[in-house]
Design a protein around this motif. Structure first.
Motif, short mmCIF file in Angstrom:
data_model
loop_
_atom_site.label_atom_id
_atom_site.label_comp_id
_atom_site.label_asym_id
_atom_site.label_seq_id
_atom_site.Cartn_x
_atom_site.Cartn_y
_atom_site.Cartn_z
N ASP A 12 75.23 16.00 3.31
CA ASP A 12 73.96 16.17 4.01
C ASP A 12 73.49 14.81 4.54
O ASP A 12 73.27 13.88 3.77
N LEU A 13 73.35 14.69 5.85
CA LEU A 13 72.96 13.41 6.45
C LEU A 13 71.62 12.90 5.92
O LEU A 13 71.42 11.70 5.77
N SER A 14 70.72 13.83 5.61
CA SER A 14 69.39 13.43 5.15
C SER A 14 69.39 12.93 3.71
O SER A 14 68.43 12.31 3.26
N LYS A 15 70.48 13.19 2.98
CA LYS A 15 70.55 12.79 1.57
C LYS A 15 71.43 11.57 1.34
O LYS A 15 71.55 11.10 0.22
N ARG A 16 72.04 11.10 2.41
CA ARG A 16 72.85 9.89 2.30
C ARG A 16 71.97 8.66 2.39
O ARG A 16 70.86 8.72 2.92
N GLY A 46 68.02 8.50 4.33
CA GLY A 46 68.23 9.49 5.37
C GLY A 46 66.99 9.81 6.19
O GLY A 46 67.09 10.42 7.26
N SER A 47 65.83 9.39 5.71
CA SER A 47 64.58 9.58 6.45
C SER A 47 64.28 8.42 7.38
O SER A 47 63.27 8.44 8.09
N GLY A 48 65.13 7.40 7.34
CA GLY A 48 64.94 6.26 8.21
C GLY A 48 64.10 5.15 7.61
O GLY A 48 63.76 4.18 8.29
N GLU A 49 63.78 5.26 6.32
CA GLU A 49 62.98 4.23 5.65
C GLU A 49 63.89 3.07 5.23
O GLU A 49 64.91 3.28 4.58
N PHE A 95 75.73 -4.89 -1.94
CA PHE A 95 74.57 -4.41 -1.19
C PHE A 95 74.80 -3.00 -0.64
O PHE A 95 73.89 -2.17 -0.63
N SER A 96 76.01 -2.74 -0.17
CA SER A 96 76.31 -1.48 0.52
C SER A 96 76.88 -0.40 -0.39
O SER A 96 77.20 0.70 0.08
N GLU A 97 76.98 -0.67 -1.68
CA GLU A 97 77.58 0.29 -2.60
C GLU A 97 76.83 1.62 -2.56
O GLU A 97 75.61 1.67 -2.42
N HIS A 98 77.58 2.73 -2.66
CA HIS A 98 77.02 4.09 -2.64
C HIS A 98 76.29 4.40 -1.33
O HIS A 98 75.27 5.09 -1.32
N SER A 99 76.79 3.86 -0.22
CA SER A 99 76.17 4.15 1.07
C SER A 99 77.23 4.32 2.14
O SER A 99 78.41 4.03 1.92
N THR A 100 76.78 4.79 3.30
CA THR A 100 77.65 4.94 4.47
C THR A 100 77.35 3.80 5.43
O THR A 100 76.18 3.54 5.75
N LEU A 101 78.37 3.12 5.89
CA LEU A 101 78.17 2.03 6.84
C LEU A 101 77.86 2.57 8.23
O LEU A 101 78.36 3.62 8.64
N HIS A 187 71.55 20.12 16.45
CA HIS A 187 71.60 20.89 15.19
C HIS A 187 72.78 20.47 14.31
O HIS A 187 73.50 21.29 13.75
N ILE A 188 72.97 19.17 14.23
CA ILE A 188 74.00 18.60 13.37
C ILE A 188 73.30 18.01 12.15
O ILE A 188 72.46 17.10 12.28
N PHE A 189 73.64 18.51 10.96
CA PHE A 189 72.93 18.11 9.75
C PHE A 189 73.85 17.57 8.67
O PHE A 189 73.38 17.13 7.63
N THR A 190 75.16 17.62 8.91
CA THR A 190 76.09 17.14 7.89
C THR A 190 76.97 16.02 8.44
O THR A 190 77.22 15.94 9.65
#
Length: 204
Positions: A12-16, A46-49, A95-101, A187-190
């Motif tokens: 889920d893009l919003s949960k990454r 994923g909310s842009g914060e 710094f980037s661990e557990h994230s998507t670059l 409508h792309i969410f993943t």
């Protein structure tokens, strides 16, 4: 290397969580000896914060051309006192661990990192990543996909360019806008759906 693979992250893009980053380098071809001078990165949800940021200078092995010092506004003294690539890269890994670059374009920045990892004989590096330039090609096809025209199009506050952290901050704001369009208009969410669409953009 502890970079997470696609399978270890939420689809889920919003949960990454994302690490939007930029490199300042001595040239475009790490394969012939060009080096990284600085890494700038922004951690966001994923909310842009924006959650956190980092900026690390890297000590080069070879002399840096004068026009590169002028372009990046970096000094010989600051680079001489900076840590080695291995030290700086491990800071970026933490710094980037557990994230998507995310990078603009990812095919340059990620390729450069992987080439440097290979040069320094470090374990293989294959992080999950998104190319925001390809996202722009999908989201706003009528706008040039270079960073500056996109910043103008979305009225993103301009910071001094060719500074790794500044470019990462502006790219993070751009990525936030592109995610909104990708969600609302396409409508792309993943992550899987997004990569499938970006692959089509890359080949078109």
């Amino acid at each position: 290397m502890h970079a997470r693979t696609d399978k270890e992250l939420s689809n889920d893009l919003s949960k990454r969580e994302y690490t939007v980053f930029d490199l300042e380098t001595t040239g475009f071809l790490p394969e012939i000896g060009h080096e990284i001078l600085s890494i700038g990165a922004v951690r966001m949800n994923g909310s842009g914060e924006i959650i956190d940021e980092m900026h690390q200078l890297i000590k080069p092995i070879r002399p840096v051309p004068k026009h590169i010092l002028s372009l990046t506004n970096l000094s010989k003294d600051s680079l001489t006192q900076a840590p080695s690539f291995i030290e700086g890269f491990h800071q970026f890994l933490d710094f980037s661990e557990h994230s998507t670059l995310v990078a603009h374009p990812a095919h340059f920045d990620v390729r450069f990192l992987r080439a440097m990892v290979k040069r320094w004989k470090l374990p293989g590096y294959n992080p999950a990543c998104i190319d925001s330039q390809l996202m722009a090609k999908l989201a706003v096809p009528s706008v040039s996909h270079r960073l500056d025209p996109l910043l103008n199009h979305f009225n993103i506050h301009r910071l001094e360019r060719h500074h790794a952290l500044n470019d990462a901050l502006m790219t993070a704001e751009l990525f936030k806008e592109l995610l909104r369009i990708i969600n609302n208009n396409h409508h792309i969410f993943t992550y899987t759906e997004l990569q499938q669409q970006l692959k089509k953009q890359k080949s078109s």
